[in-house]
Scaffold this motif. Sequence first.
Motif, short mmCIF file in Angstrom:
data_model
loop_
_atom_site.label_atom_id
_atom_site.label_comp_id
_atom_site.label_asym_id
_atom_site.label_seq_id
_atom_site.Cartn_x
_atom_site.Cartn_y
_atom_site.Cartn_z
N MET A 1 47.26 -18.94 105.31
CA MET A 1 48.13 -20.10 105.43
C MET A 1 49.34 -19.72 106.28
O MET A 1 49.99 -18.71 106.04
CB MET A 1 48.62 -20.55 104.06
CG MET A 1 49.70 -21.61 104.15
SD MET A 1 50.55 -22.04 102.63
CE MET A 1 49.34 -23.10 101.90
N ASN A 2 49.64 -20.55 107.27
CA ASN A 2 50.84 -20.37 108.08
C ASN A 2 51.95 -21.26 107.52
O ASN A 2 51.81 -22.47 107.46
CB ASN A 2 50.57 -20.73 109.54
CG ASN A 2 49.65 -19.74 110.20
OD1 ASN A 2 49.70 -18.55 109.91
ND2 ASN A 2 48.81 -20.21 111.10
N ALA A 15 65.12 -15.48 100.79
CA ALA A 15 64.47 -14.17 100.99
C ALA A 15 63.43 -13.92 99.89
O ALA A 15 62.33 -13.45 100.19
CB ALA A 15 65.51 -13.06 101.00
N ASP A 16 63.76 -14.24 98.65
CA ASP A 16 62.81 -14.06 97.54
C ASP A 16 61.61 -14.98 97.71
O ASP A 16 60.46 -14.59 97.47
CB ASP A 16 63.48 -14.34 96.19
CG ASP A 16 64.52 -13.29 95.85
OD1 ASP A 16 64.33 -12.12 96.22
OD2 ASP A 16 65.53 -13.65 95.22
N LYS A 23 53.54 -12.03 99.74
CA LYS A 23 52.73 -11.32 98.73
C LYS A 23 51.53 -12.15 98.28
O LYS A 23 50.51 -11.60 97.87
CB LYS A 23 53.60 -10.93 97.54
CG LYS A 23 54.53 -9.79 97.85
CD LYS A 23 55.42 -9.42 96.69
CE LYS A 23 56.29 -8.25 97.09
NZ LYS A 23 57.32 -7.94 96.10
N ALA A 24 51.65 -13.48 98.39
CA ALA A 24 50.55 -14.37 98.02
C ALA A 24 49.56 -14.54 99.18
O ALA A 24 48.56 -15.25 99.04
CB ALA A 24 51.09 -15.73 97.59
N LYS A 42 64.95 -7.66 102.91
CA LYS A 42 63.75 -8.19 102.26
C LYS A 42 63.18 -9.35 103.07
O LYS A 42 61.96 -9.50 103.21
CB LYS A 42 64.09 -8.66 100.84
CG LYS A 42 62.90 -9.23 100.08
CD LYS A 42 63.33 -9.89 98.79
CE LYS A 42 63.29 -8.89 97.67
NZ LYS A 42 63.56 -9.51 96.36
N LEU A 43 64.06 -10.17 103.63
CA LEU A 43 63.62 -11.31 104.43
C LEU A 43 62.95 -10.82 105.72
O LEU A 43 61.89 -11.34 106.11
CB LEU A 43 64.81 -12.21 104.75
CG LEU A 43 64.52 -13.46 105.59
CD1 LEU A 43 63.47 -14.34 104.93
CD2 LEU A 43 65.81 -14.24 105.82
N LYS A 44 63.53 -9.84 106.37
CA LYS A 44 62.93 -9.31 107.60
C LYS A 44 61.50 -8.82 107.36
O LYS A 44 60.61 -9.06 108.17
CB LYS A 44 63.77 -8.16 108.16
CG LYS A 44 65.06 -8.57 108.79
CD LYS A 44 65.77 -7.32 109.31
CE LYS A 44 67.14 -7.62 109.83
NZ LYS A 44 67.83 -6.39 110.27
#
Length: 132
Positions: A1-2, A15-16, A23-24, A42-44
């Motif tokens: 999925m994009n 970011a979370d 991760k999904a 974390k976002l990068k």
Amino acid sequence: MNFVFFSPHFPANGADFCDRLKKAGATVLGIGDAPYEALDGKLKVALSEYYRIADMEDYDPVFRAMGHFIHKWGRIERFESLNEHWLELQANIRTDFNIYGTKLDFVKNLKRKSRMRAFFRKSGVDTIAQRK
């Protein structure tokens, strides 16, 4: 999925959200006005690509960013942000690129509390009295 995340740097919990999407198994693409170097670490890591634009209120560069992503990554399945301010822009992008979610024909029902109330009532949800 994009998945295109608009304004992934604000609010900070974006970011979370992007991290969990990656991760999904989603390909997470970001559009924002912050310099890439200023993004949370974390976002990068969560973003497969980030497209910086100068003015997030200007629709044309957002439209061009989407064209770039579609050319490079293929069909975009979702376009979201965590900021209510962008509801109309999101609806416009979803309408123009036929992306799942709220489109221009319905977004005014989400922006105006008086219209939202009618949908709550229709669904059987009690609402408090309202004054205009």
